[in-house]
Design a protein around this motif. Structure first.
Motif, short mmCIF file in Angstrom:
data_model
loop_
_atom_site.label_atom_id
_atom_site.label_comp_id
_atom_site.label_asym_id
_atom_site.label_seq_id
_atom_site.Cartn_x
_atom_site.Cartn_y
_atom_site.Cartn_z
N GLN A 1 0.79 -1.30 0.14
CA GLN A 1 0.05 0.11 0.02
C GLN A 1 0.93 1.03 -0.15
O GLN A 1 0.50 2.45 0.92
CB GLN A 1 -1.02 -0.02 1.11
CG GLN A 1 -1.72 -1.11 1.21
CD GLN A 1 -2.75 -1.09 2.27
OE1 GLN A 1 -3.07 -0.10 3.31
NE2 GLN A 1 -3.35 -2.23 2.70
N SER A 2 1.95 1.25 -0.77
CA SER A 2 3.04 2.25 -0.88
C SER A 2 3.11 2.75 -2.24
O SER A 2 3.02 2.15 -3.15
CB SER A 2 4.22 1.75 -0.35
OG SER A 2 5.33 2.58 -0.53
N ARG A 3 3.38 4.07 -2.48
CA ARG A 3 3.73 4.68 -3.74
C ARG A 3 5.12 4.12 -4.23
O ARG A 3 5.41 3.94 -5.50
CB ARG A 3 3.99 6.22 -3.54
CG ARG A 3 4.43 6.98 -4.54
CD ARG A 3 4.36 8.34 -4.32
NE ARG A 3 4.75 9.32 -5.38
CZ ARG A 3 3.95 9.98 -6.13
NH1 ARG A 3 2.84 9.73 -6.02
NH2 ARG A 3 4.25 10.72 -7.09
N TYR A 4 5.76 3.85 -3.49
CA TYR A 4 7.40 3.35 -3.83
C TYR A 4 7.49 1.80 -3.78
O TYR A 4 6.81 0.97 -3.39
CB TYR A 4 8.26 3.99 -2.75
CG TYR A 4 8.05 5.68 -2.56
CD1 TYR A 4 8.42 6.22 -3.66
CD2 TYR A 4 7.51 6.27 -1.43
CE1 TYR A 4 8.09 7.84 -3.56
CE2 TYR A 4 7.28 7.38 -1.52
CZ TYR A 4 7.67 8.26 -2.37
OH TYR A 4 7.43 9.57 -2.36
N LEU A 5 9.01 1.57 -4.41
CA LEU A 5 9.16 0.16 -4.52
C LEU A 5 10.05 -0.19 -3.09
O LEU A 5 10.26 0.71 -2.26
CB LEU A 5 10.28 0.22 -5.58
CG LEU A 5 9.29 0.04 -7.06
CD1 LEU A 5 10.10 0.78 -8.17
CD2 LEU A 5 8.79 -1.30 -7.20
N PRO A 6 10.38 -1.61 -3.07
CA PRO A 6 11.15 -1.95 -1.96
C PRO A 6 12.43 -1.14 -1.71
O PRO A 6 12.96 -1.16 -0.48
CB PRO A 6 11.15 -3.45 -2.19
CG PRO A 6 10.23 -3.70 -3.08
CD PRO A 6 9.95 -2.61 -3.84
N ASP A 7 13.01 -0.70 -2.80
CA ASP A 7 14.29 0.09 -2.60
C ASP A 7 14.04 1.59 -2.37
O ASP A 7 14.87 2.39 -2.54
CB ASP A 7 15.22 -0.14 -3.89
CG ASP A 7 14.36 0.50 -5.23
OD1 ASP A 7 13.48 0.93 -5.14
OD2 ASP A 7 14.91 0.41 -6.22
N ARG A 8 12.80 1.78 -2.01
CA ARG A 8 12.18 3.20 -1.66
C ARG A 8 12.42 4.05 -2.62
O ARG A 8 12.50 5.57 -2.49
CB ARG A 8 13.12 3.80 -0.19
CG ARG A 8 13.10 2.95 0.76
CD ARG A 8 13.69 3.32 2.09
NE ARG A 8 15.07 3.32 1.84
CZ ARG A 8 15.83 2.47 2.19
NH1 ARG A 8 15.42 1.24 2.47
NH2 ARG A 8 16.91 2.42 1.92
N ARG A 9 12.35 3.87 -4.12
CA ARG A 9 12.50 4.60 -5.25
C ARG A 9 11.03 4.83 -5.69
O ARG A 9 10.35 3.99 -5.65
CB ARG A 9 13.60 3.84 -6.19
CG ARG A 9 14.98 4.07 -5.76
CD ARG A 9 15.79 3.60 -6.83
NE ARG A 9 17.19 2.97 -6.17
CZ ARG A 9 18.29 3.70 -6.71
NH1 ARG A 9 18.21 4.56 -7.78
NH2 ARG A 9 19.40 3.42 -6.13
N ASP A 10 10.78 5.97 -6.54
CA ASP A 10 9.61 6.21 -7.12
C ASP A 10 9.77 5.58 -8.60
O ASP A 10 10.67 6.11 -9.32
CB ASP A 10 9.53 7.61 -7.13
CG ASP A 10 8.29 8.03 -7.90
OD1 ASP A 10 7.65 7.55 -8.59
OD2 ASP A 10 7.63 9.06 -7.37
N LEU A 11 8.87 4.70 -9.13
CA LEU A 11 9.08 4.19 -10.28
C LEU A 11 9.01 4.98 -11.39
O LEU A 11 9.56 5.01 -12.44
CB LEU A 11 8.09 3.06 -10.47
CG LEU A 11 8.06 2.20 -11.86
CD1 LEU A 11 9.32 1.55 -12.11
CD2 LEU A 11 6.92 1.20 -12.04
#
Length: 345
Positions: free
Chosen positions: A95-105
Motif C-alpha cells: 500500500q505504498s507509492r514506492y518500491l522496496p528500494d524506496r524509489r519512485d518508479l
C-alpha cells in the motif's frame, strides 16, 4: 498485423491472451509477476497500452482497467490493446507509492536490466510493453491524503497528442512539462504519445473518477481509429487548456477548515482555507494568489507550515471550466442510469 511477442508469448491477429511478466521475487522467495492482458482485433489498427498502479497506492487505475476489459465495445476492436492493471505490484502489496528500494518508479524510466529493482522494473515495462505501442494512457491519482480533479496532463503542443487529450472528454487539460525519469519521457523518446490521467486520491476508489477514466479511454480509442466512432450523447463538454499551475502552501501549522473544494472557481485573494490552533483560534487565512480552478487539494485537516494544500490551474476563463465540470458530472450520471436502470439518483 504482424505477430506480437510479449514475454516470449506470441499473440496473433484476433487472439486474446493474459501474460505474467516475471519480476524479481520477494526475499521470502515468493514469485512476483506483472499481469498483462493483450487483446488483438482481426483488423489493422494502432497499438495502445493502458497502465495502472505505476505508483502502488494509486488504485483507481486498477479498477479502470478492469472495467475497460469488460467493455462491450472491445468486440469491435481494431489494432491491439495492451492493458496492465498493476505495474508496481510491490507497491500495491505494501500500500505504498514506492518500491522496496524506496524509489519512485515514475522517476526511474527507462531503467536498466542491471540496475536497482526500480530500474529493472522500469526496463521490463519499457522494453516489453511501451516499445511495442503507438500510444499510451497512464492512470494516476493524487498522493495520500490528496485528491486530484479528473484531468489530462500531456504535451499539448503536439497536435496528435492534443487531439487525443481533447477526445478524452474532460474539461481540464494541463500542458505539463516532462520530468526526467518519467514514463512519459521514456515513451516520448521512443516516439510513443502518452496521456497521463490524474483523478482521485491514493488508496481509495472514487466512482466519479473511475467512470470518467473508463469513458475517456474508450473515447481515445475511438479517436485513433481502434473503435468505431459514434455520436456522443449528453451535454457538450468544452476543453480548457491550462499552461500554468501551482501549489498554494500553508503559511502556518495547525488545523484546517477547507473553504474551497475540487473544481471550484477561485478568485485572486479569495479564501481557500482557514488554519487554527488546537483551541480554535484563527492563525491565518490561506488566500488564492491568482484566479483559477482547484484541480488538487489536501484532504486531511492537519497541516504543517510550507505544506502543499491547493493545486490551482490558471485558465483564461476559469468560471467556464467550473461550469463544464458540472456538465461532465451530469453526463456520467446519465451514463450510469442508462447502464443500470435500477439505480435511482
Amino acid at each position: 498485423m504482424k505477430d506480437l511477442e510479449i514475454g516470449g508469448v506470441t499473440i496473433k491477429r484476433g487472439e486474446t491472451k493474459r501474460i505474467e511478466l516475471p519480476m524479481p521475487p520477494l526475499y521470502t522467495d515468493t514469485r512476483m509477476s506483472m499481469p498483462v492482458h493483450v487483446q488483438r482485433g482481426r483488423r489493422d489498427g494502432p497499438t495502445i497500452f493502458v497502465s495502472g498502479a505505476v505508483h502502488g497506492d494509486e488504485l483507481n487505475g486498477i479498477e479502470i482497467v478492469n472495467r475497460l476489459l469488460k467493455h462491450k465495445s472491445l468486440k469491435y476492436l481494431k489494432g491491439t490493446l495492451i492493458a496492465v492493471p498493476i505495474v508496481n505490484g510491490y507497491g500495491v502489496l505494501n500500500q505504498s507509492r514506492y518500491l522496496p528500494d524506496r524509489r519512485d518508479l515514475n522517476r526511474s524510466f527507462p531503467g536498466s536490466a542491471k540496475g536497482s529493482i526500480a530500474g529493472r522494473l522500469a526496463h521490463l515495462f519499457v522494453n516489453e510493453i511501451v516499445s511495442k505501442c503507438d500510444v499510451g494512457i497512464d492512470l494516476h491519482t493524487g498522493a495520500i491524503h490528496r485528491s486530484n480533479l479528473p484531468q489530462i496532463r500531456a504535451n499539448l503542443d503536439d497536435a496528435e497528442t492534443l487531439a487525443m487529450a481533447e477526445s478524452f472528454g474532460l474539461p481540464v487539460l494541463l500542458n505539463a512539462d516532462i520530468r526526467p525519469g518519467t514514463l512519459r519521457q521514456a515513451a516520448g523518446d521512443l516516439g510513443v504519445k502518452v496521456l497521463l490521467y490524474e483523478a482521485g486520491e491514493a488508496l481509495r476508489y472514487d466512482e466519479f473518477s473511475i467512470r470518467a477514466g473508463v469513458k475517456g479511454v474508450i473515447n481515445v480509442m475511438r479517436e485513433i481509429g481502434m473503435l468505431n466512432k459514434r455520436k456522443r450523447k449528453g451535454h457538450k463538454i468544452s476543453k480548457f487548456v491550462a499552461r500554468q499551475s501551482g501549489w498554494v502552501r500553508a503559511t502556518e501549522s495547525g488545523f484546517v477548515n477547507h473553504v474551497a473544494q475540487l473544481g471550484d472557481h477561485v478568485n485572486k485573494g479569495g479564501v481557500l482555507a482557514i488554519i487554527a490552533d488546537p483551541y480554535g483560534t484563527e492563525l491565518c487565512k490561506v488566500l488564492c494568489p491568482e484566479e483559477g480552478v482547484v484541480i488538487g487539494k489536501q484532504n486531511i485537516p492537519l497541516t504543517q507550515e510550507g505544506e502543499a494544500m491547493y493545486h490551482i490551474a490558471y485558465f483564461r476563463k476559469p468560471d467556464s471550466v467550473a461550469e463544464h465540470l458540472g456538465l461532465l458530472q451530469d453526463n456520467l450520471q446519465d451514463d450510469l442510469v442508462l447502464e443500470d436502470p435500477t439505480i435511482i439518483d
